[in-house]
Enzyme design. Structure first.
Site, PDB file in Angstrom:
ATOM      1  CE1 TYR A  49     -37.299 -14.030 -11.816  1.00  0.00           C
ATOM      2  CE2 TYR A  49     -35.981 -14.310  -9.845  1.00  0.00           C
ATOM      3  CZ  TYR A  49     -37.037 -14.693 -10.636  1.00  0.00           C
ATOM      4  OH  TYR A  49     -37.823 -15.724 -10.232  1.00  0.00           O
ATOM      5  CD  GLU A  50     -33.843 -14.431 -16.782  1.00  0.00           C
ATOM      6  OE1 GLU A  50     -33.353 -13.872 -17.778  1.00  0.00           O
ATOM      7  OE2 GLU A  50     -33.400 -15.497 -16.325  1.00  0.00           O
ATOM      8  N   GLY A  51     -34.403  -8.866 -16.606  1.00  0.00           N
ATOM      9  CA  GLY A  51     -34.815  -7.594 -17.202  1.00  0.00           C
ATOM     10  C   GLY A  51     -36.003  -7.047 -16.444  1.00  0.00           C
TER      11      GLY A  51
END
Lengths: 586, 586
Positions: free
Chosen positions: A433-435
């Site tokens: 997550y978050e890239g």
């Protein structure tokens, strides 16, 4: 299995703030002049105590129970809501917020420490307030005055929580595919009706707070295609007049880990939304807090790794198995070289991760608050450079560390009741997550190295080089000479890497992960050199030899040089081969 | 998510048997002279079909449902018992058994292929018959004639299944701590009453077969302390007279993965047991089948990794996200260099793993059946050397590979319904059972390298060197020159490593894992060189360039040289540093 105590974590964070000088550097910044390092350390200790006493005992039970979803309402595991009430009442949400808004005005670096500790105790729980800071920053920096007045107060106090609504079934890494639409009700006051489906929304619904502020990326009718056309809207679950807004949780995911965190599918059915920032500049508002958000992910990973390591260490000091060579019968397995290697490798990884994490956090604080524009620019460039490394490398290390911790438990580790497998399962998500970590590597290569032709990287590596040279002069740390050779080799090939990325981007992108590993390794060489030098300065030559204060840090530096530095050489070799012969790369 | 098709797996196994010559080598052994390679490949294809059609569809459902335990009886997931019935009826259990006992007399290498395929489709299910082959070998080689006559037939036919009962709460890696005791009822016919507790017994109870033969390590009253005093007993669940024996399942574990496999706690309450082999020589009988058992674990790991890779590849060829550089919009994510690197890395790891796995399996077959004692000794030494490498490296790679496969799915990978996370969870256990990977590394270093002063290793590396030299001469594979340097450096330091292990075993044991990685890497250099050369011999120079037959294998060899060989250099560097400066190792 017991819960992690988090005492070693708090102590090592104190080392970073104190001996390594992060605290002093922070108090030199205008907004933090009235604080001192002792105060920062006190906050860290308090966060460790709260995490140990309130959050850690809910971790395994929360994993077993998970979240449930009935009649449109999420129920979090037993105790989660109560723990959040205590967190809110103790004032933790307001920690990094502006004093003028009722916040405590502490630096991001301290907030990051709190994140590390709460996540180390209970990542699933930490997901709920985890987005609070980002939402606050987003509305604070980009919202209109009316918006700030109306919605910011309850976020500062933690009375309400927030979400980020980006992902859709067809739009994960590629936000340009977002289809959620926003139709103006009244363009003059920037109010719209938001309609669409979002997925993977952490805390999209929960039973901790009476209201939830959703920050939603959506497309207005006049928007261009792609990510450039997106606007950001604040969509509250409950409107200011007390009416329920038309945003609903439609289900929750059954996940490999962080099962106490509700990962929601959300339906926006003409929900009332308020524009945050300029129209079509939604990504800008969203990305303005990305450095901080990605640092929070890195901090969570460090917390998980530290706790897994702590539990494995406890186990290894009580479990007795095969006779340890050169010891009495009955010596616990911690004495076995193989187990020592697993445990020491984890300790060094975690302590090293902190050197990087808090250096990056300091850079963000300095980027906002340093005295001169030039100092702010330099700090911002450093923060931008280090952030993808923190996010990707620390999360990868945490998963590896949690798996190594499980290995120390042997067959018992594979049994859920032992509790360690939860850390492995929980630690798998921060890599995504978050890239995803692959996107972090592309970001580092293309946007942080190639775009400025290695300028920011060169500046950072100059600092690294000075630290390594300094440490090389210390007895018993001669391994830094190898680090210097790696550094020179890397600096020599950077221009060719930039050229390759421009002429043959596919060949360069194939080694983006290796570039990440190389820059991470070189950064760690500088950070370990810095730590070794600081310990030497404070504790003197005794630390270099005996078992006295600071000797653990020097042992860690030596361990890193012997067992981890060769990984950096490996990465440089791969990148160099790609530069020399890009044709046969794929 | 669909199930793995296992077609690529079967095809690549066929490559190993056919192009690489494993099949020919087998048919040169006396017991296999009536077979031919085509028959082996046909059996592999049939196993792939059975695994695809019968086992794969039960995999995810079995994970969700898990096993249950009520009133002393284990119930396996829906469909498991029926699938076992089909497996039994199709004659799979008798595959490697002696024709004189009703078996089909096929080589171990073919049995290993079957294990790879069934485990790739459904590891939890494969755990049930997984121990069959070992139990058969154990009773066949060590049991008295009376014992063989009484109990072997139903194992060959698969009418019954078997377990290995080693572990106790206080005796995991250290079998010397075993407390289960055996008291003679009648020493003349080697019958005893067995009493004690065993844990982590796979298939300790199940509902697939009416009887279960437990092979139990226990201590007779006259036995010395430690592992040398242990004896092996056959303890059937149901006695020959139809009475229920006093062995009971007392519970099952709730595990991170392989949830469809019942991991049982067992109570032996004066159960009737029959001595297998000589008294106090239980470990010998147990370890005689260890090479084969560890190869089965390696094979399972390869199967899991292959299936995870197959599912990730399918996903990557259908999922469309961010624009792939240099392609049309709408190109699936497989085109992204970062995704390509993940997928190709997995493919190369799996195909490389097979080169090693089937070389080791062939060595075991040759160790039993080669024409001359000298050839048998050499093959046995090679099998002993490669087995811990197969077990440890292939299982570590499979866990990494499954995790990489999950990464390709992004956020969807973390959702249980997608199915890929089961592969990550399932793949975590092979690193632990049949001797943890740390124990494999110690075995390799101390027993397989140090004990004979590197003789067997030297012999193997001489073969490797010849293959690398051969391949170096091929155009477009010049990367083998680096492999040769690594090989020379390693061969030069082996005597110092042996000396270090004798003078300072702790320092040597600290790098046992790196020794494992180095020897694995060098072995792979030879095996990839062999594969490249074989492809070149069969398909000619076209394979070196184009997209024709065999070109995939050459691309894989090149990929390995560029991206994986530097890992070997890293391991050698660490071992060399330890030799040069053992004092500061810890």
């Amino acid at each position: 299995m017991g819960h992690p105590e988090l005492r070693a974590a708090a102590e090592d964070i104190a080392f970073v703030f104190d001996t390594l000088g992060v605290g002093d550097a922070l108090t030199r910044l205008a907004p933090y002049r009235d604080f001192d390092t002792a105060t920062f350390v006190q906050v860290v200790d308090e966060a460790a105590r709260f995490s140990r006493e309130v959050l850690a005992p809910l971790n395994a039970a929360g994993d077993r129970e998970g979240c449930t979803f009935h009649d449109g309402q999420v129920r979090t595991p037993a105790g989660f809501a109560d723990a959040y009430g205590r967190y809110r009442d103790a004032g933790w949400p307001s920690l990094p917020c502006e004093p003028s808004l009722g916040g405590q005005g502490l630096p991001l670096a301290v907030q990051i420490a709190v994140q590390e500790l709460t996540a180390g105790a209970n990542l699933a729980w930490t997901m709920y307030p985890g987005i609070l800071h980002g939402a606050y920053e987003c509305i604070h920096r980009f919202g209109s005055e009316a918006l700030r007045d109306a919605w910011l107060g309850p976020l500062v106090s933690g009375e309400w929580l927030a979400t980020m609504c980006l992902t859709e079934p067809g739009a994960g890494s590629d936000l340009g595919q977002i289809r959620t639409r926003a139709e103006w009700v009244d363009a003059s006051d920037a109010t719209a009706r938001v309609t669409g489906e979002k997925i993977f929304i952490s805390g999209g619904d929960q039973d901790l707070t009476p209201n939830i502020l959703h920050l939603v990326l959506a497309r207005t009718p006049d928007a261009s295609a792609g990510s450039g056309g997106l606007s950001l809207f604040l969509v509250p679950k409950v409107l200011a007049n007390g009416e329920r807004n038309a945003v609903y949780c439609t289900g929750i995911e059954h996940k490999m880990g962080i099962r106490g965190s509700a990962t929601c599918s959300m339906a926006f059915e003409g929900a009332t939304g308020y524009l945050v920032g300029a129209p079509h500049r939604g990504l800008e508002a969203m990305f303005a807090m990305m450095n901080s958000a990605r640092l929070h992910v890195g901090a969570s990973a460090v917390g998980l790794a530290q706790s897994a390591c702590e539990l494995a260490t406890q186990h290894a000091h009580t479990r007795v198995q095969s006779r340890v060579p050169g010891t009495q019968a009955g010596t616990p397995i911690a004495g076995h070289p193989a187990v020592w290697r697993l445990l020491e490798g984890q300790r060094v990884a975690v302590e090293g991760a902190r050197l990087l994490l808090y250096r990056a956090a300091l850079a963000i604080d300095e980027g906002h608050h340093a005295d001169t524009p030039d100092a702010r620019d330099r700090a911002e460039a450093l923060a931008a450079l280090l952030t993808p490394i923190v996010k990707a490398m620390l999360t990868a290390q945490a998963f590896q560390g949690a798996s190594d911790a499980l290995q120390v438990f042997g067959g018992y580790g594979y049994v859920e009741e032992t509790g360690i497998s939860q850390f492995v399962r929980d630690a798998r998500i921060p890599m995504i997550y978050e890239g995803t970590n692959e996107i972090q590597a592309i970001d580092l290569l293309m946007r942080k190295i190639v775009r400025d032709e290695g300028a920011a990287l060169g500046q950072w590596l100059t600092w690294v080089r000075a630290r390594v040279n300094e440490a090389k002069a210390l007895d018993a740390l001669h391994g830094f000479a190898d680090a210097l050779t790696c550094l020179d080799d890397w600096m020599a090939l950077t221009p060719s890497l930039v050229a390759l990325a421009r002429t043959s981007p596919r060949a360069a992108l194939c080694v983006a992960g290796d570039v990440m590993q190389a820059v991470h390794g070189l950064s760690m060489a500088g950070l370990w050199a810095h730590a070794a030098h600081a310990v030497h300065s404070v504790h003197g030559v005794q630390a270099m030899q005996g078992d006295g204060a600071g000797s653990g840090k020097l042992r860690a530096a030596r361990h890193w040089l012997r067992y981890e530095l060769p990984q950096t050489r490996r990465a440089i070799t791969i990148v160099a081969a790609q530069i020399n012969d890009p044709e046969t790369a794929q």
